[in-house]
Enzyme design. Structure first.
Site, mmCIF file in Angstrom:
data_model
loop_
_atom_site.group_PDB
_atom_site.id
_atom_site.type_symbol
_atom_site.label_atom_id
_atom_site.label_comp_id
_atom_site.label_asym_id
_atom_site.label_seq_id
_atom_site.Cartn_x
_atom_site.Cartn_y
_atom_site.Cartn_z
ATOM 1 N N SER A 113 0.844 -1.190 0.000
ATOM 2 C CA SER A 113 0.000 0.000 0.000
ATOM 3 C C SER A 113 0.878 1.237 0.000
ATOM 4 O O SER A 113 2.036 1.199 0.440
ATOM 5 C CB SER A 113 -0.899 0.003 1.242
ATOM 6 N N TYR A 126 -1.945 -0.195 10.455
ATOM 7 C CA TYR A 126 -1.969 -0.602 9.054
ATOM 8 C C TYR A 126 -0.691 -0.159 8.350
ATOM 9 O O TYR A 126 -0.085 -0.934 7.599
ATOM 10 C CB TYR A 126 -3.195 -0.007 8.372
#
Length: 219
Positions: A113, A126
């Site tokens: 990501s 995250y």
């Protein structure tokens, strides 16, 4: 990948979702219903792939989930779940796949990501998990380079999927988040699943045979 001629193994928890994906495949495919956070399921994925095809050339580590919580509000249970799914499962599934990828001189594509490359407030856990995945990509690339096995990652920005709803957001809140997010992207819009898939296919294919250890931003 199927449209480019690859036989594919489709794995996930949702049988309906897998069947929907399989219906779009134009090549031979195998469905393996599995939860990658379970050790026995990770073994099953590898074993059933070898049983069906006798080998495999590419491992795409795509399962993952986000957590939209500030550090002080995240529970240790949530932390453990995110790190288990986004990091531990990838590490072990890759371990199981490596001997087979060495035989075929194949490659690995990890789906990371943009949060692995840039800090985002409210996404600390995250971000940590994706930064760990990026470093795993780079370290493993050096380890496997002598075996002619490439390891890369893609780092998408916000892509139109059900990713936000999976984190507990309502459809309305997810839409508002995506609308705001579109204005933060240089091209003024969100990315699509197909655009992400193209990046995976490029790194998995013979079009990128001199690329390893890269984290390719798709943003």
């Amino acid at each position: 990948l199927s449209s480019l001629g690859a036989s594919v193994v489709l794995t996930g928890r949702s049988e309906d979702g897998l069947k929907e994906t399989a219906s779009k495949c134009t090549t031979e495919f195998l469905i393996v219903i599995a939860d990658v956070t379970k050790q026995e399921d990770r073994v099953k994925i590898i074993n059933e792939t070898i049983k069906k095809f006798g080998k495999f050339n590419v491992l795409v580590n795509n399962a993952g989930q986000g957590l939209m919580k500030e550090t002080m509000k995240a529970t240790m249970e949530e932390y453990d779940f995110i790190m288990d799914l986004n990091v531990r499962s990838v590490f072990n599934l890759t371990q199981l796949a490596i001997p087979h990828l060495i035989e075929t001189q194949g490659n690995i594509v990890n789906v990371s990501s943009v949060t692995g490359l840039r800090p985002f407030p409210g996404f600390t856990v995250y971000c940590m998990s994706k930064a760990a995945l990026d470093q795993f990509t780079r370290c493993l690339a050096l380890e496997l380079a002598p075996k002619n096995v490439r390891v890369n990652a893609i780092n998408p920005a916000t892509i139109v999927t059900n990713f936000l709803q999976a984190q507990g957001l309502s459809d309305q809140l997810a839409k508002e988040y995506q609308t705001k997010g579109a204005s933060l992207h240089a091209l003024g819009r969100l990315g699509t699943i197909l655009e992400t898939s193209h990046a995976i296919a490029f790194l998995a294919s013979d079009m990128s045979t001199f690329i390893t250890g890269t984290t390719l931003a798709v943003d």
